[in-house]
Design a protein around this motif. Sequence first.
Motif, PDB file in Angstrom:
ATOM      1  N   ASP A   1       0.828  -1.205   0.000  1.00 43.98           N
ATOM      2  CA  ASP A   1       0.000   0.000   0.000  1.00 43.98           C
ATOM      3  C   ASP A   1       0.866   1.259   0.000  1.00 43.98           C
ATOM      4  O   ASP A   1       0.560   2.243  -0.686  1.00 43.98           O
ATOM      5  N   MET A   2       1.941   1.232   0.768  1.00 43.83           N
ATOM      6  CA  MET A   2       2.827   2.396   0.846  1.00 43.83           C
ATOM      7  C   MET A   2       4.283   1.937   0.811  1.00 43.83           C
ATOM      8  O   MET A   2       4.641   0.918   1.408  1.00 43.83           O
ATOM      9  N   VAL A   3       5.093   2.698   0.106  1.00 47.28           N
ATOM     10  CA  VAL A   3       6.530   2.449   0.051  1.00 47.28           C
ATOM     11  C   VAL A   3       7.254   3.663   0.621  1.00 47.28           C
ATOM     12  O   VAL A   3       6.937   4.801   0.251  1.00 47.28           O
ATOM     13  N   ILE A   4       8.200   3.417   1.524  1.00 45.71           N
ATOM     14  CA  ILE A   4       8.984   4.494   2.115  1.00 45.71           C
ATOM     15  C   ILE A   4      10.467   4.165   2.010  1.00 45.71           C
ATOM     16  O   ILE A   4      10.862   2.995   1.971  1.00 45.71           O
ATOM     17  N   SER A   5      11.288   5.199   1.950  1.00 41.85           N
ATOM     18  CA  SER A   5      12.741   5.016   1.933  1.00 41.85           C
ATOM     19  C   SER A   5      13.364   6.318   2.409  1.00 41.85           C
ATOM     20  O   SER A   5      13.374   7.305   1.679  1.00 41.85           O
ATOM     21  N   PHE A   6      13.887   6.300   3.649  1.00 41.52           N
ATOM     22  CA  PHE A   6      14.348   7.533   4.277  1.00 41.52           C
ATOM     23  C   PHE A   6      15.839   7.520   4.601  1.00 41.52           C
ATOM     24  O   PHE A   6      16.461   6.470   4.696  1.00 41.52           O
ATOM     25  N   ASP A   7      16.370   8.710   4.772  1.00 46.72           N
ATOM     26  CA  ASP A   7      17.776   8.931   5.112  1.00 46.72           C
ATOM     27  C   ASP A   7      18.700   8.606   3.947  1.00 46.72           C
ATOM     28  O   ASP A   7      19.839   8.177   4.145  1.00 46.72           O
ATOM     29  N   ALA A   8      18.188   8.782   2.739  1.00 47.25           N
ATOM     30  CA  ALA A   8      18.978   8.848   1.504  1.00 47.25           C
ATOM     31  C   ALA A   8      19.571   7.561   0.959  1.00 47.25           C
ATOM     32  O   ALA A   8      20.529   7.623   0.193  1.00 47.25           O
ATOM     33  N   PRO A   9      19.052   6.357   1.261  1.00 51.50           N
ATOM     34  CA  PRO A   9      19.646   5.172   0.624  1.00 51.50           C
ATOM     35  C   PRO A   9      19.554   5.200  -0.899  1.00 51.50           C
ATOM     36  O   PRO A   9      20.420   4.642  -1.576  1.00 51.50           O
ATOM     37  N   VAL A  10      18.524   5.856  -1.451  1.00 55.57           N
ATOM     38  CA  VAL A  10      18.416   5.974  -2.910  1.00 55.57           C
ATOM     39  C   VAL A  10      19.637   6.679  -3.486  1.00 55.57           C
ATOM     40  O   VAL A  10      20.157   6.302  -4.548  1.00 55.57           O
ATOM     41  N   SER A  11      20.122   7.703  -2.795  1.00 55.17           N
ATOM     42  CA  SER A  11      21.273   8.459  -3.283  1.00 55.17           C
ATOM     43  C   SER A  11      22.550   7.635  -3.313  1.00 55.17           C
ATOM     44  O   SER A  11      23.483   7.947  -4.051  1.00 55.17           O
ATOM     45  N   TYR A  12      22.607   6.551  -2.515  1.00 53.13           N
ATOM     46  CA  TYR A  12      23.793   5.711  -2.481  1.00 53.13           C
ATOM     47  C   TYR A  12      23.801   4.665  -3.598  1.00 53.13           C
ATOM     48  O   TYR A  12      24.739   3.871  -3.690  1.00 53.13           O
ATOM     49  N   THR A  13      22.750   4.652  -4.428  1.00 54.87           N
ATOM     50  CA  THR A  13      22.680   3.656  -5.501  1.00 54.87           C
ATOM     51  C   THR A  13      23.178   4.195  -6.839  1.00 54.87           C
ATOM     52  O   THR A  13      23.034   3.534  -7.860  1.00 54.87           O
ATOM     53  N   TYR A  14      23.754   5.400  -6.852  1.00 55.93           N
ATOM     54  CA  TYR A  14      24.314   5.958  -8.083  1.00 55.93           C
ATOM     55  C   TYR A  14      25.242   4.928  -8.753  1.00 55.93           C
ATOM     56  O   TYR A  14      26.023   4.260  -8.080  1.00 55.93           O
ATOM     57  N   PRO A  15      25.149   4.751 -10.067  1.00 53.08           N
ATOM     58  CA  PRO A  15      24.402   5.529 -11.071  1.00 53.08           C
ATOM     59  C   PRO A  15      23.004   4.985 -11.364  1.00 53.08           C
ATOM     60  O   PRO A  15      22.411   5.306 -12.389  1.00 53.08           O
ATOM     61  N   ASN A  16      22.477   4.169 -10.436  1.00 50.11           N
ATOM     62  CA  ASN A  16      21.171   3.532 -10.659  1.00 50.11           C
ATOM     63  C   ASN A  16      20.043   4.217  -9.908  1.00 50.11           C
ATOM     64  O   ASN A  16      18.970   3.640  -9.732  1.00 50.11           O
ATOM     65  N   HIS A  17      20.264   5.468  -9.465  1.00 50.74           N
ATOM     66  CA  HIS A  17      19.304   6.124  -8.577  1.00 50.74           C
ATOM     67  C   HIS A  17      17.930   6.326  -9.217  1.00 50.74           C
ATOM     68  O   HIS A  17      16.901   6.134  -8.568  1.00 50.74           O
ATOM     69  N   GLU A  18      17.880   6.692 -10.483  1.00 45.03           N
ATOM     70  CA  GLU A  18      16.572   6.883 -11.130  1.00 45.03           C
ATOM     71  C   GLU A  18      15.854   5.548 -11.300  1.00 45.03           C
ATOM     72  O   GLU A  18      14.633   5.458 -11.115  1.00 45.03           O
ATOM     73  N   LYS A  19      16.587   4.523 -11.656  1.00 40.75           N
ATOM     74  CA  LYS A  19      15.988   3.189 -11.794  1.00 40.75           C
ATOM     75  C   LYS A  19      15.419   2.716 -10.459  1.00 40.75           C
ATOM     76  O   LYS A  19      14.326   2.132 -10.408  1.00 40.75           O
ATOM     77  N   VAL A  20      16.154   2.968  -9.378  1.00 39.71           N
ATOM     78  CA  VAL A  20      15.702   2.547  -8.050  1.00 39.71           C
ATOM     79  C   VAL A  20      14.415   3.276  -7.666  1.00 39.71           C
ATOM     80  O   VAL A  20      13.473   2.663  -7.133  1.00 39.71           O
ATOM     81  N   ILE A  21      14.335   4.575  -7.938  1.00 40.02           N
ATOM     82  CA  ILE A  21      13.091   5.308  -7.668  1.00 40.02           C
ATOM     83  C   ILE A  21      11.942   4.681  -8.458  1.00 40.02           C
ATOM     84  O   ILE A  21      10.836   4.502  -7.938  1.00 40.02           O
ATOM     85  N   GLY A  22      12.219   4.330  -9.708  1.00 42.55           N
ATOM     86  CA  GLY A  22      11.201   3.683 -10.527  1.00 42.55           C
ATOM     87  C   GLY A  22      10.718   2.378  -9.929  1.00 42.55           C
ATOM     88  O   GLY A  22       9.518   2.064  -9.967  1.00 42.55           O
ATOM     89  N   GLU A  23      11.624   1.604  -9.374  1.00 43.39           N
ATOM     90  CA  GLU A  23      11.249   0.339  -8.748  1.00 43.39           C
ATOM     91  C   GLU A  23      10.434   0.562  -7.476  1.00 43.39           C
ATOM     92  O   GLU A  23       9.482  -0.175  -7.190  1.00 43.39           O
ATOM     93  N   LEU A  24      10.800   1.585  -6.703  1.00 41.53           N
ATOM     94  CA  LEU A  24      10.023   1.883  -5.497  1.00 41.53           C
ATOM     95  C   LEU A  24       8.602   2.298  -5.860  1.00 41.53           C
ATOM     96  O   LEU A  24       7.640   1.915  -5.178  1.00 41.53           O
ATOM     97  N   VAL A  25       8.467   3.071  -6.927  1.00 41.55           N
ATOM     98  CA  VAL A  25       7.129   3.463  -7.394  1.00 41.55           C
ATOM     99  C   VAL A  25       6.380   2.234  -7.903  1.00 41.55           C
ATOM    100  O   VAL A  25       5.186   2.057  -7.626  1.00 41.55           O
ATOM    101  N   ARG A  26       7.071   1.376  -8.620  1.00 41.54           N
ATOM    102  CA  ARG A  26       6.434   0.186  -9.218  1.00 41.54           C
ATOM    103  C   ARG A  26       5.786  -0.712  -8.175  1.00 41.54           C
ATOM    104  O   ARG A  26       4.683  -1.239  -8.391  1.00 41.54           O
ATOM    105  N   ILE A  27       6.433  -0.901  -7.031  1.00 43.25           N
ATOM    106  CA  ILE A  27       5.897  -1.842  -6.042  1.00 43.25           C
ATOM    107  C   ILE A  27       4.905  -1.184  -5.086  1.00 43.25           C
ATOM    108  O   ILE A  27       4.389  -1.834  -4.180  1.00 43.25           O
ATOM    109  N   SER A  28       4.627   0.097  -5.310  1.00 45.79           N
ATOM    110  CA  SER A  28       3.695   0.830  -4.442  1.00 45.79           C
ATOM    111  C   SER A  28       2.303   0.900  -5.062  1.00 45.79           C
ATOM    112  O   SER A  28       2.159   1.150  -6.260  1.00 45.79           O
TER     113      SER A  28
END
Length: 310
Positions: A118-145
């Motif tokens: 129902d809801m996906v959360i990700s706090f304290d910047a782990p997305v930023s540590y996935t460079y150069p895949n940061h946009e893809k990771v955001i897409g995956e978080l949206v996909r499973i929400s």
Amino acid sequence: MDYSRKISERMWNLPDKGELESRREETFIDDIIQKNHIEKELLENISDIETVFDGGAGCGRFSILLAKHGCKVTHFDISQPMIDKAKELAEKAGVLDKITFVRGALEDLSQYADKSFDMVISFDAPVSYTYPNHEKVIGELVRISKKRIMISVTSRLGTLPYLSNPIQKNQFILDSGSNDSQVRWCIDNRENAVDSFSFNKNGVERLMAEGLMGGEAEIEEYKRGGAPWCITYAFMPDELKEILGRLGVRNIQLAGPGAYARTIPNEILVKIMSDPKQKEDFLDFCRKYDSEPYVCGMGKDNLFAKGEIA
């Protein structure tokens, strides 16, 4: 080789990480402000939420909070010491049975189907540590929400002042007598940090233009067996909003927790935090101020975003 992922795994799996991260709100005022902001956002937006995915969940600060409010939470993190500490704290809170603990990297969420939570959360910047895949990771978080998403990433505008202020963390020390290792390091190294500082215009302009912190030096340290800080991508506010919008997220709102507090000296912040009424009022006002679009990029560390899934 995906060095960003490998560096993150090694750094966050240092044996003391779980214990140190679990004490953040006992040692640093900026952590109190940021986590209070996020807690209020979560509690105002869970009336229709049953299942939650917490990506980069750390020591369970928000997994446990949501479990206490009846949500079934998947606690997902790259660090075993963090997961172990989260399990310990969840058991103490009486919600161990409401949380599923999974060790994994945000770069691979293929085990989860579309709209799994129902809801996906990700706090304290782990997305930023996935460079150069940061946009893809955001897409995956949206996909499973299914309904709602809330994330915080490293803020480019908020981070830039660090390059001209090597003692910025000292401003937010809650108790200068604390034995916490980071508090002691900040205090013991303050004079040297000031004496050795010189303004690097090229470095500031490079971060402003590219948003990237770290790279070859961190990779070389990793190769030598060290555990450097993660290679980090820092987002601009409009950039994050555009990415989320392109992925179908609607009603996007941004905030910069810590923007107001970074204007206040340590002595005053400590005084405010020592008085329960002042602290409550201050945290409420910080959230209002830090949610203004004109200051959202100047949050202390993170750029917060929330939105609804179309």
